[in-house]
Scaffold this active site. Structure first.
Site, PDB file in Angstrom:
ATOM      1  N   TYR A  13      15.695  44.715  34.628  1.00 30.28           N
ATOM      2  CA  TYR A  13      16.383  45.906  34.103  1.00 30.28           C
ATOM      3  C   TYR A  13      15.428  47.002  33.647  1.00 30.28           C
ATOM      4  O   TYR A  13      15.845  48.111  33.373  1.00 30.28           O
ATOM      5  CB  TYR A  13      17.311  45.512  32.949  1.00 30.28           C
ATOM      6  CG  TYR A  13      18.513  44.732  33.404  1.00 30.28           C
ATOM      7  CD1 TYR A  13      19.674  45.382  33.798  1.00 30.28           C
ATOM      8  CD2 TYR A  13      18.474  43.341  33.455  1.00 30.28           C
ATOM      9  CE1 TYR A  13      20.782  44.666  34.222  1.00 30.28           C
ATOM     10  CE2 TYR A  13      19.583  42.616  33.877  1.00 30.28           C
ATOM     11  CZ  TYR A  13      20.730  43.284  34.262  1.00 30.28           C
ATOM     12  OH  TYR A  13      21.828  42.573  34.678  1.00 30.28           O
ATOM     13  N   HIS A  17      22.570  40.669  26.349  1.00 32.69           N
ATOM     14  CA  HIS A  17      22.476  41.055  27.755  1.00 32.69           C
ATOM     15  C   HIS A  17      21.974  42.496  27.889  1.00 32.69           C
ATOM     16  O   HIS A  17      22.468  43.396  27.223  1.00 32.69           O
ATOM     17  CB  HIS A  17      23.828  40.885  28.452  1.00 32.69           C
ATOM     18  CG  HIS A  17      23.678  40.799  29.927  1.00 32.69           C
ATOM     19  ND1 HIS A  17      23.485  41.915  30.701  1.00 32.69           N
ATOM     20  CD2 HIS A  17      23.627  39.735  30.763  1.00 32.69           C
ATOM     21  CE1 HIS A  17      23.352  41.545  31.961  1.00 32.69           C
ATOM     22  NE2 HIS A  17      23.433  40.231  32.023  1.00 32.69           N
ATOM     23  N   PRO A  18      21.010  42.732  28.796  1.00 36.07           N
ATOM     24  CA  PRO A  18      20.378  44.058  28.917  1.00 36.07           C
ATOM     25  C   PRO A  18      21.058  45.028  29.872  1.00 36.07           C
ATOM     26  O   PRO A  18      20.549  46.126  30.091  1.00 36.07           O
ATOM     27  CB  PRO A  18      18.990  43.705  29.444  1.00 36.07           C
ATOM     28  CG  PRO A  18      19.246  42.518  30.327  1.00 36.07           C
ATOM     29  CD  PRO A  18      20.312  41.722  29.597  1.00 36.07           C
ATOM     30  N   CYS A  19      22.208  44.682  30.428  1.00 38.19           N
ATOM     31  CA  CYS A  19      22.777  45.491  31.515  1.00 38.19           C
ATOM     32  C   CYS A  19      23.058  46.941  31.125  1.00 38.19           C
ATOM     33  O   CYS A  19      22.980  47.825  31.964  1.00 38.19           O
ATOM     34  CB  CYS A  19      24.020  44.836  32.105  1.00 38.19           C
ATOM     35  SG  CYS A  19      25.402  44.723  30.982  1.00 38.19           S
ATOM     36  N   ARG A  20      23.371  47.207  29.867  1.00 33.27           N
ATOM     37  CA  ARG A  20      23.690  48.583  29.476  1.00 33.27           C
ATOM     38  C   ARG A  20      22.639  49.202  28.561  1.00 33.27           C
ATOM     39  O   ARG A  20      22.830  50.275  28.013  1.00 33.27           O
ATOM     40  CB  ARG A  20      25.065  48.622  28.804  1.00 33.27           C
ATOM     41  CG  ARG A  20      26.161  48.181  29.781  1.00 33.27           C
ATOM     42  CD  ARG A  20      27.542  48.463  29.314  1.00 33.27           C
ATOM     43  NE  ARG A  20      27.732  49.870  29.087  1.00 33.27           N
ATOM     44  CZ  ARG A  20      28.433  50.364  28.059  1.00 33.27           C
ATOM     45  NH1 ARG A  20      29.014  49.561  27.205  1.00 33.27           N
ATOM     46  NH2 ARG A  20      28.564  51.649  27.900  1.00 33.27           N
TER      47      ARG A  20
END
Length: 169
Positions: free
Chosen positions: A72, A127-130
């Site tokens: 990410y 979680h790093p998605c955003r």
């Protein structure tokens, strides 16, 4: 864009560590080796909490790691929580202690157990998605995205930075 390179992460982590050393609050930079991404920020402290509404208050030792996510290209927060007897909190206990007000359907998307990318053992992780999107919402880019990331994401898992971090240059 708030995505960052490994070198940016390492440089900003080292700047963050200098502030920590000035404040004497105990962050360390752990370097497994010189390879990407084998260096991370580490901080430990104890928190007082209840594992359930019916249980007594207890002390839990929490170790936080701020690691670079190669996938990410942002900082990522990992942590482990141990009871005073050394036993590790499982996923459900971690949710109850760290995110008691979050709807159960949202928990897996926010906080889950995964393999630490440097230590290769199970850790809890936000979680790093955003993360890049969240960091971009500030308009003017942060001078230290690692510091901004910890300030924004840390409180969700009982990691509070002293206000003095925001006053340092």
């Amino acid at each position: 864009m708030s995505e960052m390179t490994w070198k940016d992460f390492l440089s900003q982590a080292q700047e963050f560590l200098k502030i920590s050393e000035q404040l004497g609050d105990g962050w360390v930079l752990h370097e497994k080796d010189a390879n990407e991404p084998n260096t991370f920020l580490k901080y430990s402290h104890k928190i007082k909490c209840q594992e359930s509404k019916d249980s007594d208050f207890t002390l839990i030792n929490v170790e936080y790691h701020i690691v670079y996510s190669v996938s990410y290209q942002v900082p990522m927060l990992f942590f482990q929580a141990h009871r005073s007897d050394g036993s590790l909190l499982d996923l459900e206990a971690t949710w109850r202690v760290f995110m008691p007000d979050t709807a159960s359907k949202d928990l897996y998307q926010m906080l889950t157990q995964t393999e630490h990318p440097v230590l290769f053992r199970p850790f809890m992780a936000l979680h790093p998605c955003r993360t890049a999107e969240v960091l971009d919402q500030f308009g003017q880019p942060s001078a230290n995205r690692v510091l901004t990331f910890i300030s924004l994401y840390g409180p969700h898992v009982k990691l509070q930075l002293a206000n003095a971090y925001g006053l340092s240059k």
